[in-house]
Design a protein around this motif. Structure first.
Motif, mmCIF file in Angstrom:
data_model
loop_
_atom_site.group_PDB
_atom_site.id
_atom_site.type_symbol
_atom_site.label_atom_id
_atom_site.label_comp_id
_atom_site.label_asym_id
_atom_site.label_seq_id
_atom_site.Cartn_x
_atom_site.Cartn_y
_atom_site.Cartn_z
ATOM 1 N N MET A 159 1.955 6.001 -5.230
ATOM 2 C CA MET A 159 1.152 6.548 -4.141
ATOM 3 C C MET A 159 -0.073 5.671 -3.840
ATOM 4 S SD MET A 159 -0.600 9.796 -6.112
ATOM 5 C CE MET A 159 -1.245 10.443 -4.583
ATOM 6 N N GLN A 160 -0.337 4.688 -4.707
ATOM 7 C CA GLN A 160 -1.453 3.768 -4.467
ATOM 8 C C GLN A 160 -1.021 2.454 -3.798
ATOM 9 O OE1 GLN A 160 -4.629 3.743 -7.729
ATOM 10 N NE2 GLN A 160 -2.746 4.126 -8.869
ATOM 11 N N ILE A 161 0.275 2.258 -3.625
ATOM 12 C CA ILE A 161 0.761 1.017 -3.030
ATOM 13 C C ILE A 161 0.156 0.774 -1.646
ATOM 14 C CG2 ILE A 161 2.810 -0.211 -2.211
ATOM 15 C CD1 ILE A 161 2.534 -0.152 -5.223
ATOM 16 N N PRO A 162 0.110 1.796 -0.757
ATOM 17 C CA PRO A 162 -0.526 1.546 0.555
ATOM 18 C C PRO A 162 -1.967 1.046 0.436
ATOM 19 C CG PRO A 162 0.703 3.597 0.607
ATOM 20 C CD PRO A 162 0.674 3.164 -0.827
ATOM 21 N N THR A 163 -2.719 1.593 -0.535
ATOM 22 C CA THR A 163 -4.090 1.129 -0.737
ATOM 23 C C THR A 163 -4.101 -0.283 -1.308
ATOM 24 O OG1 THR A 163 -4.776 3.415 -1.166
ATOM 25 C CG2 THR A 163 -6.293 1.680 -1.826
ATOM 26 N N ILE A 165 -2.037 -2.691 -0.753
ATOM 27 C CA ILE A 165 -1.742 -3.690 0.277
ATOM 28 C C ILE A 165 -2.685 -3.570 1.470
ATOM 29 C CG2 ILE A 165 0.669 -3.844 -0.422
ATOM 30 C CD1 ILE A 165 1.444 -2.067 1.874
ATOM 31 N N VAL A 167 -3.360 -0.952 3.685
ATOM 32 C CA VAL A 167 -3.019 -0.237 4.915
ATOM 33 C C VAL A 167 -3.541 1.199 4.928
ATOM 34 C CG1 VAL A 167 -0.965 -1.641 5.285
ATOM 35 C CG2 VAL A 167 -0.763 0.504 4.009
ATOM 36 N N TRP A 168 -4.048 1.694 3.782
ATOM 37 C CA TRP A 168 -4.644 3.039 3.710
ATOM 38 C C TRP A 168 -5.818 2.962 2.746
ATOM 39 C CZ3 TRP A 168 -2.351 7.971 1.069
ATOM 40 C CH2 TRP A 168 -3.079 9.091 1.510
ATOM 41 N N LYS A 170 -8.501 0.328 0.789
ATOM 42 C CA LYS A 170 -8.206 -0.879 0.025
ATOM 43 C C LYS A 170 -9.029 -0.891 -1.251
ATOM 44 C CE LYS A 170 -11.633 -3.602 2.621
ATOM 45 N NZ LYS A 170 -11.859 -4.823 3.432
ATOM 46 N N ASP A 185 -10.678 0.747 4.712
ATOM 47 C CA ASP A 185 -10.059 -0.486 5.202
ATOM 48 C C ASP A 185 -10.685 -0.898 6.531
ATOM 49 O OD1 ASP A 185 -8.981 1.223 7.111
ATOM 50 O OD2 ASP A 185 -7.037 1.362 6.108
ATOM 51 N N ARG A 189 -10.269 3.805 7.292
ATOM 52 C CA ARG A 189 -9.520 4.822 6.552
ATOM 53 C C ARG A 189 -9.659 4.615 5.050
ATOM 54 N NH1 ARG A 189 -3.835 3.897 9.504
ATOM 55 N NH2 ARG A 189 -4.441 1.806 8.799
ATOM 56 N N ALA A 191 -8.173 6.351 1.116
ATOM 57 C CA ALA A 191 -7.213 7.246 0.463
ATOM 58 C C ALA A 191 -7.857 8.095 -0.623
ATOM 59 C CB ALA A 191 -6.088 6.420 -0.150
#
Length: 381
Positions: A159-163, A165, A167-168, A170, A185, A189, A191
């Protein structure tokens, strides 16, 4: 390498002295020293717990798999996160480059998620064992246990992958905190709130609901047993001496089993409450004192947060005689003597019996390991 030094220089140039100056050098030095002790205790305690669970058959059971997962997460937290926390307290900034500035918070949040999910899985194990025992052998098969553990790790980190990379939110240096964390980011945005709700609030609510149900089931069961005993006595059903003796033996065994189940359930509850005690202060500090008017409050919150990685082995030692014996055996005795933890004499001394066939709850309790009277291993072994 040049890019890494550039990132480090950018971090240093973004430091806000007005924020960092709110923490006195003496307070930060104290925090660094205490964090160092926490790290050493956590590394030793969690590693010892894993060794004891793996080598001592008496405590190697279904729930032990979740305990091992919890200990591994806490061990990694001590080994890969706390050294950078010590460095941050000591140097008052981040000086380890951009790659680690992304990796360390990723590991920090991931290990916290694994820890809480492991506690939730242990609590769910207790709930199904006590409230829905007929489901137990179907739910806790070996492959299901493995899937649960793999899920807890993949979910916590996935669930941390978007952060990761970008995109949600960083992972980057947070000048206000003076360390690397989740920051907004390029689109503003973050997370943080979602991660807090999904990885903390939801598992915590699940644990509370399970314990409320466990307490209700145990209370109702005790009431029914008392009423049944009074009914038998008043109706004169126990009018034969041998019947009275058999009933007394049965009641004694059931009482010991219930007492042990309740003691273990309380130990798991203590683990969860310690988790809340360790994590709530820093959460409250960040919300109620966002501008750091009370530095001691924040430092105390950080130290409690770090202490969560070493407190569980201490709880095992204090509240569970079997874990104390397993630790002592792992530390002091040759491997051949560890099998003594499964001896009949050891079980009788601690109030357990292999002849209790009324229930198989004790076969899979946290810190227990039974052999089925028919010679079949307990479910999930």
């Amino acid at each position: 390498m040049a890019d890494m030094w550039n990132v480090t220089e950018d971090i240093a140039s973004n430091v806000k002295p007005s924020e960092l100056s709110k923490y006195s050098p003496g307070l930060l030095t104290f925090a660094a020293i205490v964090t160092g002790f926490i790290m050493l205790i956590g590394l030793f305690g969690n590693l010892l717990t894993v060794v004891a669970l793996l080598k001592c058959p008496k405590v190697r059971n279904v729930a032990a798999a979740f305990i091992i997962s919890l200990c591994i997460a806490d061990f990694l937290f001590c080994a890969m996160v706390l050294p950078f926390a010590i460095s941050g307290f000591w140097t008052r900034t981040w000086s380890h480059g951009g790659v680690l500035c992304k990796l360390v918070p990723f590991l920090r949040y991931g290990n916290v998620g694994v820890s809480l999910l492991s506690i939730a899985l242990i609590t769910l194990n207790r709930y199904i064992m006590i409230a829905h025992h007929s489901w137990y052998s179907r739910v806790y098969r070996k492959h299901n246990i493995a899937l649960m553990i793999v899920f807890s790790w993949m979910f916590s980190y996935g669930m941390q992958i978007p952060t990761l990379i970008g995109v949600w939110g960083k992972f980057d240096y947070d000048a206000e905190l003076g360390t690397c964390s989740i920051v907004p980011d390029d689109n503003g945005r973050s997370a943080k709130t979602a991660l807090f709700v999904i990885a903390f609030i939801v598992p915590a609510l699940l644990i509370l609901i399970c314990y409320a149900r466990i307490f209700w089931v145990v209370h109702s069961s005790e009431q029914r047993m008392r009423e049944h005993h009074r009914s038998q006595t008043s109706q004169g059903t126990l009018n034969n001496g041998s019947d009275v003796k058999r009933s007394t033996i049965k009641d004694t065994r059931e009482t010991k089993a219930r007492r042990n189940e309740w003691r273990i359930t309380k130990m798991v509850l203590a683990i969860f409450l310690s988790f809340l005690v360790c994590y709530l202060p820093i959460t409250i500090a960040k919300v109620a004192d966002s501008h750091v008017h009370y530095p001691v409050f924040h430092i105390t919150g950080y130290l409690l947060l770090y202490a969560s990685a070493c407190v569980n082995p201490i709880i095992y030692v204090i509240m569970n005689a079997q874990y104390r014996a397993a630790y002592a055996a792992a530390l002091c005795c040759p491997l051949a003597r560890l099998t003594g933890l499964t001896s009949e004499k050891w079980n009788e001394r601690h109030g357990y019996s292999f002849s209790n066939t009324r229930t198989v709850l004790s076969q899979v309790s946290l810190g227990e390991s039974r052999v089925d009277p028919r010679g079949i291993s307990a479910p999930g072994r």
